[in-house]
Design a protein around this motif. Structure first.
Motif, PDB file in Angstrom:
ATOM      1  N   PRO A  58       0.624  -1.476  -0.014  1.00 18.11           N
ATOM      2  CA  PRO A  58       0.010   0.174   0.168  1.00 18.11           C
ATOM      3  C   PRO A  58       0.983   1.267  -0.011  1.00 18.11           C
ATOM      4  CG  PRO A  58      -0.200  -1.295   1.850  1.00 18.11           C
ATOM      5  CD  PRO A  58       1.012  -1.889   1.337  1.00 18.11           C
ATOM      6  N   THR A  59       0.042   2.592  -0.588  1.00 18.31           N
ATOM      7  CA  THR A  59       1.120   3.823  -0.514  1.00 18.31           C
ATOM      8  C   THR A  59       0.122   4.526   0.450  1.00 18.31           C
ATOM      9  OG1 THR A  59       1.073   3.582  -3.324  1.00 18.31           O
ATOM     10  CG2 THR A  59       1.133   5.755  -2.103  1.00 18.31           C
ATOM     11  N   GLY A  60       0.799   5.361   1.117  1.00 21.85           N
ATOM     12  CA  GLY A  60       0.747   6.288   2.038  1.00 21.85           C
ATOM     13  C   GLY A  60       0.630   7.897   1.914  1.00 21.85           C
ATOM     14  N   LEU A  61      -0.184   8.517   1.567  1.00 19.45           N
ATOM     15  CA  LEU A  61      -0.653   9.552   0.392  1.00 19.45           C
ATOM     16  C   LEU A  61      -1.078  10.587   1.829  1.00 19.45           C
ATOM     17  CD1 LEU A  61      -0.656  10.961  -1.817  1.00 19.45           C
ATOM     18  CD2 LEU A  61      -2.530  10.108  -2.204  1.00 19.45           C
ATOM     19  N   THR A  62      -0.341  11.821   2.244  1.00 15.13           N
ATOM     20  CA  THR A  62      -0.393  12.524   3.252  1.00 15.13           C
ATOM     21  C   THR A  62      -0.531  13.543   2.207  1.00 15.13           C
ATOM     22  OG1 THR A  62       1.036  11.070   4.583  1.00 15.13           O
ATOM     23  CG2 THR A  62       0.353  13.612   5.433  1.00 15.13           C
ATOM     24  N   VAL A  74      -2.429  23.543   0.249  1.00 18.50           N
ATOM     25  CA  VAL A  74      -2.728  22.121   0.834  1.00 18.50           C
ATOM     26  C   VAL A  74      -1.679  21.580  -0.045  1.00 18.50           C
ATOM     27  CG1 VAL A  74      -4.051  19.543   1.001  1.00 18.50           C
ATOM     28  CG2 VAL A  74      -5.375  21.665   1.325  1.00 18.50           C
ATOM     29  N   ILE A  75      -0.954  20.114   0.468  1.00 15.04           N
ATOM     30  CA  ILE A  75       0.671  19.476   0.131  1.00 15.04           C
ATOM     31  C   ILE A  75      -0.372  18.081  -0.251  1.00 15.04           C
ATOM     32  CG2 ILE A  75       3.241  19.627  -0.289  1.00 15.04           C
ATOM     33  CD1 ILE A  75       3.251  21.893   1.049  1.00 15.04           C
ATOM     34  N   ALA A  76       0.376  17.943  -1.058  1.00 16.19           N
ATOM     35  CA  ALA A  76       0.432  16.022  -1.082  1.00 16.19           C
ATOM     36  C   ALA A  76       1.382  15.791  -1.461  1.00 16.19           C
ATOM     37  CB  ALA A  76      -0.735  16.291  -2.330  1.00 16.19           C
ATOM     38  N   THR A  77       1.466  14.546  -0.503  1.00 14.15           N
ATOM     39  CA  THR A  77       3.133  13.497  -0.457  1.00 14.15           C
ATOM     40  C   THR A  77       2.749  12.748  -0.543  1.00 14.15           C
ATOM     41  OG1 THR A  77       3.585  13.559   2.268  1.00 14.15           O
ATOM     42  CG2 THR A  77       4.347  15.416   0.421  1.00 14.15           C
ATOM     43  N   SER A  78       3.816  11.602  -0.724  1.00 10.82           N
ATOM     44  CA  SER A  78       3.386  10.173  -0.151  1.00 10.82           C
ATOM     45  C   SER A  78       4.300   9.549  -0.189  1.00 10.82           C
ATOM     46  CB  SER A  78       3.502   9.465  -2.068  1.00 10.82           C
ATOM     47  OG  SER A  78       3.174   8.034  -1.973  1.00 10.82           O
TER      48      SER A  78
END
Length: 146
Positions: A58-62, A74-78
């Motif tokens: 699984p990938t954790g996307l924050t 908002v900033i998205a990181t993986s």
């Protein structure tokens, strides 16, 4: 407060996802499957766990709501470098919302588009209490566990 609103939205969506799943629905055959949506204690970071087809793990996307929720900074990181392309696509979409209200539900739709699980996000949103047209009002009574 912003913090409780984000937490409420995450919990409502998590319940919607669960309700949709328990209805025997299978993912829409896209590139990812939504596993979990969680919020940190500060009510700033939302972690979306995605099982990507062929990724093996699984990938954790924050999603980091830097200026408090639901401001559009908002900033998205993986946690997986293989996700650089969809994360870049997601951040491009989010950038259009700078300074504008960006709800968790709208952000989830962008995640759906970037990670090819739009149908799944839409179905879970349809089962989410208060995620409809009036989602911004925030004064609906949630009867799921009130």
């Amino acid at each position: 407060s912003d913090m409780t609103r984000l937490r409420d939205h995450v919990q409502a969506f998590a319940r919607g996802l669960k309700a949709w799943r328990s209805g025997g629905s299978v993912g829409g055959g896209g590139g990812a499957v939504l596993k979990r949506v969680e919020v940190d204690d500060e009510g700033i970071c939302v972690t979306v766990t995605l099982a990507r087809k062929g990724a093996g793990h699984p990938t954790g996307l924050t999603l980091i709501f830097e200026d408090g929720y639901p401001k559009g900074c908002v900033i998205a990181t993986s946690d997986d470098s293989k996700d650089d392309a969809p994360v870049a696509k997601l951040n491009n979409a989010i950038n259009g919302w700078k300074g504008v209200t960006l709800t968790l539900y709208a952000a989830l739709k962008m995640i759906g588009a970037a990670f090819e699980c739009t149908l799944e996000v839409e179905c879970a949103l349809a089962a989410t209490s208060g995620a409809g047209a009036g989602a911004g009002a925030g004064n609906e009574v949630d009867d799921a566990d009130a």
